[in-house]
Design a protein around this motif. Structure first.
Motif, mmCIF file in Angstrom:
data_model
loop_
_atom_site.group_PDB
_atom_site.id
_atom_site.type_symbol
_atom_site.label_atom_id
_atom_site.label_comp_id
_atom_site.label_asym_id
_atom_site.label_seq_id
_atom_site.Cartn_x
_atom_site.Cartn_y
_atom_site.Cartn_z
ATOM 1 N N GLU A 190 0.087 42.488 -17.831
ATOM 2 C CA GLU A 190 -1.113 43.531 -17.990
ATOM 3 C C GLU A 190 -2.114 43.442 -16.859
ATOM 4 O OE1 GLU A 190 -2.078 45.289 -21.873
ATOM 5 O OE2 GLU A 190 -3.871 44.646 -21.180
ATOM 6 N N THR A 223 -2.092 36.811 -16.288
ATOM 7 C CA THR A 223 -1.237 37.260 -17.235
ATOM 8 C C THR A 223 0.368 36.920 -17.555
ATOM 9 O OG1 THR A 223 -0.816 39.263 -16.026
ATOM 10 C CG2 THR A 223 -2.774 39.340 -17.315
ATOM 11 N N SER A 224 0.931 36.664 -16.507
ATOM 12 C CA SER A 224 2.332 36.275 -16.610
ATOM 13 C C SER A 224 2.360 34.796 -16.809
ATOM 14 C CB SER A 224 2.942 36.461 -15.325
ATOM 15 O OG SER A 224 2.110 35.568 -14.312
ATOM 16 N N VAL A 271 5.632 43.104 -25.033
ATOM 17 C CA VAL A 271 4.605 41.987 -25.142
ATOM 18 C C VAL A 271 4.842 40.951 -24.174
ATOM 19 C CG1 VAL A 271 4.705 39.830 -26.515
ATOM 20 C CG2 VAL A 271 5.173 42.206 -27.809
ATOM 21 N N ASN A 272 5.934 40.794 -23.369
ATOM 22 C CA ASN A 272 6.120 39.937 -22.370
ATOM 23 C C ASN A 272 5.568 40.506 -20.878
ATOM 24 O OD1 ASN A 272 6.688 37.632 -24.000
ATOM 25 N ND2 ASN A 272 8.929 38.356 -23.873
ATOM 26 N N GLU A 282 0.560 33.645 -19.420
ATOM 27 C CA GLU A 282 0.381 33.782 -20.453
ATOM 28 C C GLU A 282 1.360 34.436 -21.316
ATOM 29 O OE1 GLU A 282 -3.257 35.995 -21.044
ATOM 30 O OE2 GLU A 282 -4.442 34.468 -20.570
ATOM 31 N N ARG A 283 2.426 35.256 -20.530
ATOM 32 C CA ARG A 283 3.320 36.177 -21.270
ATOM 33 C C ARG A 283 4.841 35.701 -20.937
ATOM 34 N NH1 ARG A 283 1.043 41.439 -22.593
ATOM 35 N NH2 ARG A 283 -1.115 41.212 -22.479
ATOM 36 N N ASP A 284 4.961 35.335 -19.723
ATOM 37 C CA ASP A 284 6.428 35.126 -19.272
ATOM 38 C C ASP A 284 6.395 34.148 -18.230
ATOM 39 O OD1 ASP A 284 9.164 35.248 -18.484
ATOM 40 O OD2 ASP A 284 9.099 37.362 -18.454
#
Length: 277
Positions: free
Chosen positions: A207, A39-40, A203-204, A42-44
């Motif tokens: 999850e 997830t990280s 958003v960042n 994809e986000r940050d």
């Protein structure tokens, strides 16, 4: 235990349950760290670097030493049994595959490049533990000539000595930044999306959806994921019910470290932001 096992002695039955619980904690922490990496990425990407470093550190500190201790203390007794010899040899082969995957993780050019190897490592390790829990450990526990409790005590002694040696080595290299866990804890620059100053911080944030995680390793998965959350940042937890017992365990495990904010309260999902103070 998930199945009935007739142990040769009460202490062996207890040892078998303890070994299965330890395996669940290892599998859960690995699963949590791998999910956080997914997830990280994809986000940050900046958070992904820290999650990636923590995953490699976990493998070096826990997963690989566990495999090494098994080969030294546990496997020889099983290998001497005709009915287990080929199985043990195949498990040793899987250890070599685990080492190869960790080496591939360590040499990845960036966190995104490590995702596939991380997932492969998780799948192999979970299948490996299933064979140990379902075949090797019960067989040793049922054999009167073998004390599973003594074998596991020897294994844990080796792990404790290995951990002490690693701590000394890491203390010697701390100033060079080789202590990955400590680096994560001290990484506090910026609000990390926790304070809300950015207006769309969620958003960042990585999850972790535990609704599809097996119950036996669900809490350990959350603990592993939280260990990958640096101070000053947060993660979003998704569960199928209000996780009050889990939150109590998190507070007991790390008092005052994580602040909890409910983002959604059912009925299909509970979403909570866990902020590392």
């Amino acid at each position: 235990m998930s199945v009935l096992t007739i142990a040769s002695a009460p202490e062996d039955a207890t040892a078998l349950q303890s070994a299965e619980a330890h395996h669940a904690r290892l599998a859960g922490e690995l699963a949590g760290r791998v999910k956080m990496l997914f997830t990280s990425v994809e986000r940050d990407l900046s958070a992904a670097e820290r999650v990636y470093a923590g995953l490699v550190a976990f493998c070096d500190r826990s997963l690989l030493p566990h495999a090494e201790a098994e080969e030294a203390a546990l496997y020889p007794a099983a290998h001497r049994m005709n009915e287990a010899r080929l199985l043990v040899e195949s498990l040793i082969g899987e250890h070599r595959c685990l080492i190869t995957l960790v080496d591939a993780l360590r040499s990845a050019s960036d966190p995104a490049d490590a995702v596939a190897d991380a997932r492969a490592l998780q799948v192999l390790f979970e299948e490996h533990l299933a064979k140990e829990n379902g075949l090797v450990l019960p067989l040793l526990a049922m054999t009167p000539e073998i004390s599973l409790a003594e074998l596991l005590a020897d294994m844990h002694h080796r792990l404790a000595n290995d951990s002490s040696a690693k701590d000394v080595h890491e203390d010697q290299h701390h100033e060079e930044g080789h202590d990955m866990y400590e680096g994560q804890i001290e990484e506090t620059g910026g609000c990390g999306g926790v304070c809300g100053c950015g207006g769309a911080e969620e958003v960042n944030e990585p999850e972790l959806d535990v609704r599809d995680v097996p119950h036996a390793i669900r809490h350990a998965t959350v603990f592993g994921a939280l260990d990958a959350v640096p101070a000053g940042t947060a993660m979003v937890l998704v569960a199928h019910h209000d996780p009050l017992p889990l939150l109590a365990q998190i507070e007991q495990r790390k008092p005052g470290v994580f602040a909890v904010e409910y983002l959604e309260r059912g009925p299909e999902a509970w979403r909570l932001r866990l902020s590392h103070r």
